[in-house]
Design a protein around this motif. Structure first.
Motif, PDB file in Angstrom:
ATOM      1  N   ASP A  41      24.809 -41.250  20.621  1.00 32.73           N
ATOM      2  CA  ASP A  41      24.947 -42.664  20.289  1.00 32.73           C
ATOM      3  C   ASP A  41      23.865 -43.419  21.069  1.00 32.73           C
ATOM      4  O   ASP A  41      23.839 -43.388  22.297  1.00 32.73           O
ATOM      5  CB  ASP A  41      26.343 -43.153  20.685  1.00 32.73           C
ATOM      6  CG  ASP A  41      26.635 -44.560  20.189  1.00 32.73           C
ATOM      7  OD1 ASP A  41      25.767 -45.441  20.337  1.00 32.73           O
ATOM      8  OD2 ASP A  41      27.756 -44.781  19.676  1.00 32.73           O
TER       9      ASP A  41
ATOM     10  N   ASN B 213      23.531 -46.264  21.867  1.00 36.14           N
ATOM     11  CA  ASN B 213      24.016 -47.269  22.811  1.00 36.14           C
ATOM     12  C   ASN B 213      24.060 -46.734  24.239  1.00 36.14           C
ATOM     13  O   ASN B 213      24.026 -47.519  25.194  1.00 36.14           O
ATOM     14  CB  ASN B 213      25.398 -47.765  22.382  1.00 36.14           C
ATOM     15  CG  ASN B 213      25.323 -48.680  21.167  1.00 36.14           C
ATOM     16  OD1 ASN B 213      24.731 -49.755  21.215  1.00 36.14           O
ATOM     17  ND2 ASN B 213      25.914 -48.227  20.067  1.00 36.14           N
TER      18      ASN B 213
ATOM     19  N   VAL C 263      25.062 -53.376  25.034  1.00 39.46           N
ATOM     20  CA  VAL C 263      26.403 -52.819  25.192  1.00 39.46           C
ATOM     21  C   VAL C 263      26.811 -52.919  26.653  1.00 39.46           C
ATOM     22  O   VAL C 263      26.046 -52.589  27.561  1.00 39.46           O
ATOM     23  CB  VAL C 263      26.428 -51.339  24.754  1.00 39.46           C
ATOM     24  CG1 VAL C 263      27.794 -50.734  25.017  1.00 39.46           C
ATOM     25  CG2 VAL C 263      26.077 -51.234  23.281  1.00 39.46           C
TER      26      VAL C 263
ATOM     27  N   ASP D 271      30.449 -52.270  27.470  1.00 37.49           N
ATOM     28  CA  ASP D 271      31.631 -51.418  27.602  1.00 37.49           C
ATOM     29  C   ASP D 271      31.464 -50.158  26.767  1.00 37.49           C
ATOM     30  O   ASP D 271      30.943 -50.202  25.637  1.00 37.49           O
ATOM     31  CB  ASP D 271      32.895 -52.160  27.154  1.00 37.49           C
ATOM     32  CG  ASP D 271      33.204 -53.361  28.037  1.00 37.49           C
ATOM     33  OD1 ASP D 271      33.059 -53.227  29.274  1.00 37.49           O
ATOM     34  OD2 ASP D 271      33.578 -54.410  27.499  1.00 37.49           O
TER      35      ASP D 271
ATOM     36  N   THR E  97      32.604 -47.490  24.285  1.00 36.36           N
ATOM     37  CA  THR E  97      33.546 -47.519  23.172  1.00 36.36           C
ATOM     38  C   THR E  97      34.000 -46.104  22.799  1.00 36.36           C
ATOM     39  O   THR E  97      33.386 -45.112  23.192  1.00 36.36           O
ATOM     40  CB  THR E  97      32.898 -48.163  21.944  1.00 36.36           C
ATOM     41  OG1 THR E  97      31.800 -47.326  21.514  1.00 36.36           O
ATOM     42  CG2 THR E  97      32.369 -49.559  22.269  1.00 36.36           C
ATOM     43  N   GLU E  98      35.072 -46.054  22.014  1.00 34.61           N
ATOM     44  CA  GLU E  98      35.535 -44.762  21.493  1.00 34.61           C
ATOM     45  C   GLU E  98      34.435 -44.082  20.680  1.00 34.61           C
ATOM     46  O   GLU E  98      34.222 -42.868  20.782  1.00 34.61           O
ATOM     47  CB  GLU E  98      36.774 -44.959  20.614  1.00 34.61           C
ATOM     48  CG  GLU E  98      37.270 -43.664  19.978  1.00 34.61           C
ATOM     49  CD  GLU E  98      38.193 -43.881  18.806  1.00 34.61           C
ATOM     50  OE1 GLU E  98      39.422 -43.838  19.013  1.00 34.61           O
ATOM     51  OE2 GLU E  98      37.683 -44.061  17.671  1.00 34.61           O
ATOM     52  N   ARG E  99      33.741 -44.836  19.883  1.00 32.73           N
ATOM     53  CA  ARG E  99      32.666 -44.304  19.036  1.00 32.73           C
ATOM     54  C   ARG E  99      31.586 -43.634  19.891  1.00 32.73           C
ATOM     55  O   ARG E  99      31.029 -42.598  19.510  1.00 32.73           O
ATOM     56  CB  ARG E  99      32.085 -45.449  18.211  1.00 32.73           C
ATOM     57  CG  ARG E  99      30.971 -45.089  17.253  1.00 32.73           C
ATOM     58  CD  ARG E  99      30.485 -46.381  16.592  1.00 32.73           C
ATOM     59  NE  ARG E  99      29.281 -46.183  15.800  1.00 32.73           N
ATOM     60  CZ  ARG E  99      29.275 -46.059  14.474  1.00 32.73           C
ATOM     61  NH1 ARG E  99      30.404 -46.073  13.803  1.00 32.73           N
ATOM     62  NH2 ARG E  99      28.134 -45.914  13.821  1.00 32.73           N
TER      63      ARG E  99
ATOM     64  N   ARG F  61      32.159 -42.302  22.774  1.00 37.76           N
ATOM     65  CA  ARG F  61      32.803 -41.175  23.462  1.00 37.76           C
ATOM     66  C   ARG F  61      33.005 -39.957  22.567  1.00 37.76           C
ATOM     67  O   ARG F  61      32.768 -38.823  23.002  1.00 37.76           O
ATOM     68  CB  ARG F  61      34.178 -41.615  23.987  1.00 37.76           C
ATOM     69  CG  ARG F  61      34.162 -42.282  25.337  1.00 37.76           C
ATOM     70  CD  ARG F  61      33.797 -41.288  26.394  1.00 37.76           C
ATOM     71  NE  ARG F  61      34.183 -41.709  27.731  1.00 37.76           N
ATOM     72  CZ  ARG F  61      34.002 -40.960  28.799  1.00 37.76           C
ATOM     73  NH1 ARG F  61      33.451 -39.772  28.706  1.00 37.76           N
ATOM     74  NH2 ARG F  61      34.361 -41.391  29.985  1.00 37.76           N
TER      75      ARG F  61
ATOM     76  N   TYR G  12      37.535 -38.199  28.628  1.00 41.10           N
ATOM     77  CA  TYR G  12      38.270 -38.991  27.642  1.00 41.10           C
ATOM     78  C   TYR G  12      39.632 -38.370  27.366  1.00 41.10           C
ATOM     79  O   TYR G  12      40.640 -39.079  27.258  1.00 41.10           O
ATOM     80  CB  TYR G  12      37.448 -39.068  26.354  1.00 41.10           C
ATOM     81  CG  TYR G  12      37.980 -40.025  25.318  1.00 41.10           C
ATOM     82  CD1 TYR G  12      37.754 -41.388  25.431  1.00 41.10           C
ATOM     83  CD2 TYR G  12      38.693 -39.555  24.220  1.00 41.10           C
ATOM     84  CE1 TYR G  12      38.233 -42.278  24.471  1.00 41.10           C
ATOM     85  CE2 TYR G  12      39.178 -40.433  23.257  1.00 41.10           C
ATOM     86  CZ  TYR G  12      38.954 -41.786  23.390  1.00 41.10           C
ATOM     87  OH  TYR G  12      39.434 -42.662  22.447  1.00 41.10           O
TER      88      TYR G  12
END
Length: 678
Positions: A371, A373, A428, A430, A432-434, A436, A593
């Motif tokens: 990702d 980010n 970004v 924080d 995010t789940e995406r 992770r 996670y």
């Protein structure tokens, strides 16, 4: 009843959709949790000797005898395990020549193979005479099953246990490698002695402190008479080697009181290795100690060629890492991602998950997904580099290919597109789940999709290794919407077990659920959630994964238990994922996670007793203390998961000194009430 019926239907071949894998990632602060463990972290410690017995047949009689030392001054215990026990007479003569009255000392018991048990007889001697004992087993051949005596397997095992005192000799052993457990490589054990006073606290979760014994702690005032490595190859061939303290057998330096021994792995499969030490302490007292390991060896089928190419699609950077491996093969992958900040390379994240080999235009490759980010958050741009890259066998977690660094080639268009993305003013802040676990597949989206399912409040309850039944069903009234998975009398690794659980859920058309596991069911739940998209990914509140009595970090009796089960023709065979070594390798692939979505309880016998308590007397001679008769408190830790505490006077299963922990109504009610339902 319909649910029980669906279990059978599932195994008869319900057509299930293929499992989609997660694209795992995390920040650089988590790098240490994903490092390959040092084999020293899998050290086993022993105050006992595990002795195999091969009966000699002469006419109508079968017999075996040996001279074995006792060095315990407080308590000594001898345990006999044999399918021929009803036809055998055991005699013991102490160092003064006196017959020990074993009949009055005998305690009939069992040896647990998780849910299955075999008979064991324990003989406990208080204040024994220290010295050499003569032990003999004998009996008539006519009463013995011919196939047992004719086989190449031992006819019995003796566990020769010396109760721990501050000056008792302790044998420690660990594997010589985790990175070269491949056919054609040298695999073996490293061993050394300490006394019990220098033994670290077994409940200490810091593995380095627990097992890295200082030079001072190693015993230099003992005379080692013999150090032997006994190996049973996967095909049953037995090899015996002398262990050496010469600096040439992965044993440190020459003459440093650390011994090593190895064999060349000639075939894939499970190797049973036993280290046995004979010696005398500084007072002339003779001792014998042994430890037993199960070692998995795999065929080295993959190689990282050292090249990688990346392309950007939206916020996803797809990195194709070139490999030499059969197309379609799957591996667990891991890599650190580093980017450029000025003139410096800076860590951005780690990525991983289960990947399949695809056929590229120039060479086969595995694809890692980043990702972008993570790069944005770290403030880095191209050039990009992968570090500490590795591929591991999915079934065993054994590394099959590694590379210290691989530069990622980016086409000009990708460099431009990435620079544009990273220069965005919307940064970004924080995780995010995406970022992770990747982009949710359509069938697991929580909103905006007609096929998405609301959480339905279902529970799936899992048993452990080699179970004949699902133990949670004994308290079925404690659980609402409970579904009781059963794969009876089986030995399967965490990955294969997780796949079966997913198929079971699909057979019941469960779109959403939480998991409660007993014993191996705990790690299996974590494995399913960590690597695969499933019904675990729908609930958004409550405890997703809960477990009781789970050996997340393995079991030190795994090798002994497998041999004992084989001797009796029961049990389910060896399971590498339940060894201390296999478990440590497995944990290295579990993301923070999902560790932080796991809640686990433990139990033990009554602790802090003068001469010690136990759940099962026979296996207590092999396990680390304290334990629940199967799982050791030292090895139930899943780092960074939620430990919900330990309960004294509860054991692992039926037939032990205290009641099984899965019958605890209050704990069951707590797990049921707090399970992830919505």
């Amino acid at each position: 009843m319909w649910r029980a019926l669906c279990v059978v239907v599932a195994w008869l071949g319900v057509v299930c959709a293929s499992m989609e894998t997660k694209k795992l990632a995390g920040p650089p602060s988590e790098f240490p949790f994903h490092e390959l463990p040092d084999p020293v972290q899998g050290t086993l410690s022993s105050l006992s000797a595990f002795i195999s017995v091969d009966l000699e047949v002469t006419g109508d009689e079968m017999a075996w005898k040996a001279e074995i030392p006792v060095d315990a001054e407080e308590v000594f215990m001898l345990t006999l395990l044999s399918p021929l026990e009803d036809d055998l007479t055991i005699t013991l003569i102490d160092p003064t020549g006196k017959d020990v009255d074993l009949a009055s000392l005998a305690q009939a018991g069992t040896f647990p193979l998780d849910e299955i048990t075999v008979p064991a007889t324990n003989y406990v001697l208080s204040r024994p005479v220290v010295g050499m004992y003569q032990v003999k087993l004998s009996g008539p051949v006519r009463g013995a099953p011919y196939h047992t005596l004719a086989s190449s397997e031992p006819d019995a095992y003796l566990i020769w246990f010396n109760y721990a005192t501050s000056d008792s000799v302790v044998l420690h052993t660990h594997l010589n490698t985790y990175e070269n457990l491949h056919v054609g490589q040298q695999v073996g054990l490293v061993s050394y002695l300490t006394d019990a006073a220098d033994r670290a606290d077994p409940s200490n979760a810091n593995w380095t402190e627990r097992f890295l014994v200082t030079e001072k702690a190693r015993l230099r005032d003992v005379v080692i008479v013999g150090a032997e490595l006994s190996v049973v190859m996967p095909d049953g061939t037995e090899i015996n080697e002398v262990m050496h303290d010469d600096g040439l057998h992965n044993d440190g330096d020459d003459d440093d009181d650390i011994y090593g021994g190895h064999v060349t792995a000639s075939e894939p499969g499970l190797y049973t290795m036993q280290s046995t030490f004979y010696g005398k302490d500084d007072e002339g007292t003779v001792f014998v100690r042994s430890t037993q390991h199960l070692i998995q060896v795999v065929t080295d089928t993959a190689e990282l060629t050292g090249t990688a190419e990346g392309t950007l699609n939206g916020d996803r950077l797809f990195v194709n890492v070139a490999v030499t491996s059969p197309v379609g093969a799957s591996y667990k992958a891991y890599a650190q991602v580093w980017g450029t900040q000025g003139d410096t390379m800076v860590a951005a994240c780690w990525v991983g998950g289960i990947v399949a080999v695809s056929n590229g235009q120039d060479a086969p490759y595995v694809q890692l997904e980043v990702d972008a980010n993570w790069l944005h958050m770290a403030g880095v741009d191209a050039p990009i580099e992968l570090r500490e890259v590795r591929l591991q066998d999915v079934a065993t977690s054994i590394p099959v290919a590694t590379a210290s660094s691989i530069a990622v080639t980016l086409p000009t268009g990708t460099v431009t597109a990435l620079a544009t993305f990273l220069s965005s003013e919307v940064r970004v802040t924080d995780i995010t789940e995406r970022m992770r676990i990747g982009v949710r597949p359509a069938s697991f989206r929580l909103s905006g999709n007609s096929t998405a399912q609301d959480a339905s409040g279902e529970l799936i309850l899992l048993h452990g290794y080699c179970a004949e039944r699902n133990p949670w069903q004994e308290r079925e009234q404690d659980f609402s919407n409970g579904n009781y998975f059963l794969n009876p009398k089986a030995s399967v690794g965490h990955d294969a077990f997780a796949v079966l659980v997913n198929k079971y859920a699909q057979s019941l058309e469960l779109k959403s659920y939480a998991l409660i596991g007993h014993s191996q069911g705990g790690p299996v739940s974590v494995h399913l959630g960590n690597f695969y998209w499933s019904g675990l990914d729908i609930p958004q509140s409550g405890r997703l994964i809960q477990s009781v009595g789970s050996p997340y970090s393995g079991c030190s009796a795994a090798g002994s238990a497998a041999n004992i089960g084989k001797l009796f023709g029961v049990g389910c065979g060896a399971n590498h994922d339940l060894t201390v070594d296999g478990s440590r390798l497995w944990i290295s692939g579990i993301s923070m996670y999902y560790r932080q979505r796991t809640f686990y309880w433990t139990s033990t016998y009554l602790r802090n007793q003068a001469l010690g308590d136990y759940c099962n007397l026979a296996i207590n001679a092999i396990l680390e203390w304290p334990n629940d008769g199967t799982s050791e408190l030292a090895f139930t830790n899943l780092p960074n998961a939620y430990s919900m505490g330990n309960t004294d006077q509860q054991c692992h299963t039926v037939g032990m000194k205290y009641k099984p922990h899965y019958l605890d109504e209050r704990r069951n009610a707590d797990m049921n009430r707090n399970a992830a339902r919505v």
